[in-house]
Design an enzyme around this catalytic site. Sequence first.
Site, short mmCIF file in Angstrom:
data_model
loop_
_atom_site.label_atom_id
_atom_site.label_comp_id
_atom_site.label_asym_id
_atom_site.label_seq_id
_atom_site.Cartn_x
_atom_site.Cartn_y
_atom_site.Cartn_z
N TYR A 127 43.04 36.02 49.57
CA TYR A 127 42.41 37.33 49.43
C TYR A 127 42.24 37.71 47.97
O TYR A 127 42.80 37.07 47.08
CB TYR A 127 43.21 38.39 50.19
CG TYR A 127 44.50 38.84 49.52
CD1 TYR A 127 45.61 38.01 49.47
CD2 TYR A 127 44.59 40.10 48.93
CE1 TYR A 127 46.79 38.44 48.87
CE2 TYR A 127 45.78 40.54 48.32
CZ TYR A 127 46.86 39.70 48.30
OH TYR A 127 48.02 40.11 47.68
N ARG A 138 39.21 33.61 40.44
CA ARG A 138 40.51 33.31 41.05
C ARG A 138 40.35 33.00 42.55
O ARG A 138 41.09 32.17 43.09
CB ARG A 138 41.51 34.43 40.84
CG ARG A 138 42.90 34.01 41.35
CD ARG A 138 43.96 35.03 41.08
NE ARG A 138 43.57 36.30 41.64
CZ ARG A 138 44.14 37.45 41.35
NH1 ARG A 138 45.14 37.49 40.49
NH2 ARG A 138 43.74 38.57 41.90
N LYS A 171 46.67 32.98 45.89
CA LYS A 171 46.75 34.36 46.41
C LYS A 171 46.57 34.36 47.93
O LYS A 171 45.51 34.71 48.44
CB LYS A 171 45.70 35.23 45.71
CG LYS A 171 45.96 36.72 45.86
CD LYS A 171 45.12 37.51 44.87
CE LYS A 171 45.16 39.00 45.10
NZ LYS A 171 46.48 39.60 44.95
N1 PDD Z 1 48.16 42.18 44.11
N2 PDD Z 1 51.31 39.31 41.37
C1 PDD Z 1 51.23 39.48 42.72
C2 PDD Z 1 52.27 38.88 43.58
C3 PDD Z 1 50.13 40.20 43.26
O1 PDD Z 1 50.03 40.35 44.59
C4 PDD Z 1 49.17 40.78 42.39
C5 PDD Z 1 47.99 41.53 42.90
C6 PDD Z 1 49.33 40.58 41.01
C7 PDD Z 1 48.34 41.12 40.01
O2 PDD Z 1 47.12 40.46 40.05
P1 PDD Z 1 45.78 41.20 39.65
O3 PDD Z 1 45.97 41.74 38.30
O4 PDD Z 1 44.77 40.14 39.70
O5 PDD Z 1 45.55 42.29 40.69
C8 PDD Z 1 50.40 39.83 40.54
C9 PDD Z 1 47.04 42.92 44.71
C10 PDD Z 1 46.56 44.05 43.87
C11 PDD Z 1 47.43 43.35 46.11
O6 PDD Z 1 48.06 42.55 46.77
O7 PDD Z 1 47.09 44.44 46.54
#
Ligand code: PDD
Length: 287
Positions: free
Chosen positions: A33, A52, A151
């Site tokens: 996702y 990503r 992710k």
């Molecule tokens: N989460 N680390 C984890 C485990 C995450 O799930 C996320 C993002 C990040 C930060 O990544 P980014 O800057 O690309 O959003 C780091 C999203 C926001 C979520 O699960 O809602």
Amino acid sequence: MSRTVYVNGDYVPEQEAKVSIFDRAFLMADGVYEVTSVLGGKLIDFDGHLARLQRSLDALEIPNPLGRAAWLAIHRRLVAENGIDDGLVYLQVTRGAPGDRDFAYPDPDTTAPTVVLFTQNKPGLADSAQARAGLKVITVEDIRWGRRDIKTVQLLYPSMAKMMAKKAGCDDAWMVEDGFVTEGTSNNAWIASGGKLVTRQRNTDILHGITRAAVMRCAAETGVGVEERPFTVAEAQAAEEAFITSASAFVMPVVAIDGAAVGAGVPGPVTRRLREIYLEEMRANAL
Ligand code: PDD
């Protein structure tokens, strides 16, 4: 009010959206996702999130079902149809729904990926009370799997950690492995210490945050040094400042870790400045 969502090529009211019970994400968390924020009706760091997505799909050998123009068009149409000024677009791609449950991957020529996107309306997303007050975090053991750089929708432990934080009267949890902070439940962890920013280096231990990458660029532009290395809970508690980064929180101060105040126990100047610079740059380049 009902939203319009996207499912496998169709824009439908959310009540009508359907995914098979045999979908591999439902049975095996076999899906990835992205979350892209929307400010002023525009997408923040869209290309970062798309890059990503490709990386996550490649790691799991799931073909990318759409090209950049199609992804962008879907994001934009959902934002417009749902009248999103500030909020998020959630995107999920799964390995699809073969006719049965089987551990082996289905043949991609006969089982197409499932694609789902929906919006979440969050008025005033960038002007949150939390950003003014700062977050209190607890620390928990990081017991997730070893490919946190992908992710995936396998989010049960981060959800459990979030609940542990709530039960402790805090906002979030930082996960710790071998004494060193890995990341937050859904964000990357940072400290400001000795005039430098410190955040864990990118490998399979953490998600390679798109916001993390943008904040590194902002830091470089403002002449603030960044050290990419692990840090301990004790080092974070003794730091001048601490914060998290994510697509939905942007740059968010952390003011207490396991009950110990960080710095003066209020959002610090470096964090506040980085948040401003990040939001300014991202708004200027939003699509
Ligand atoms: N989460 N680390 C984890 C485990 C995450 O799930 C996320 C993002 C990040 C930060 O990544 P980014 O800057 O690309 O959003 C780091 C999203 C926001 C979520 O699960 O809602």
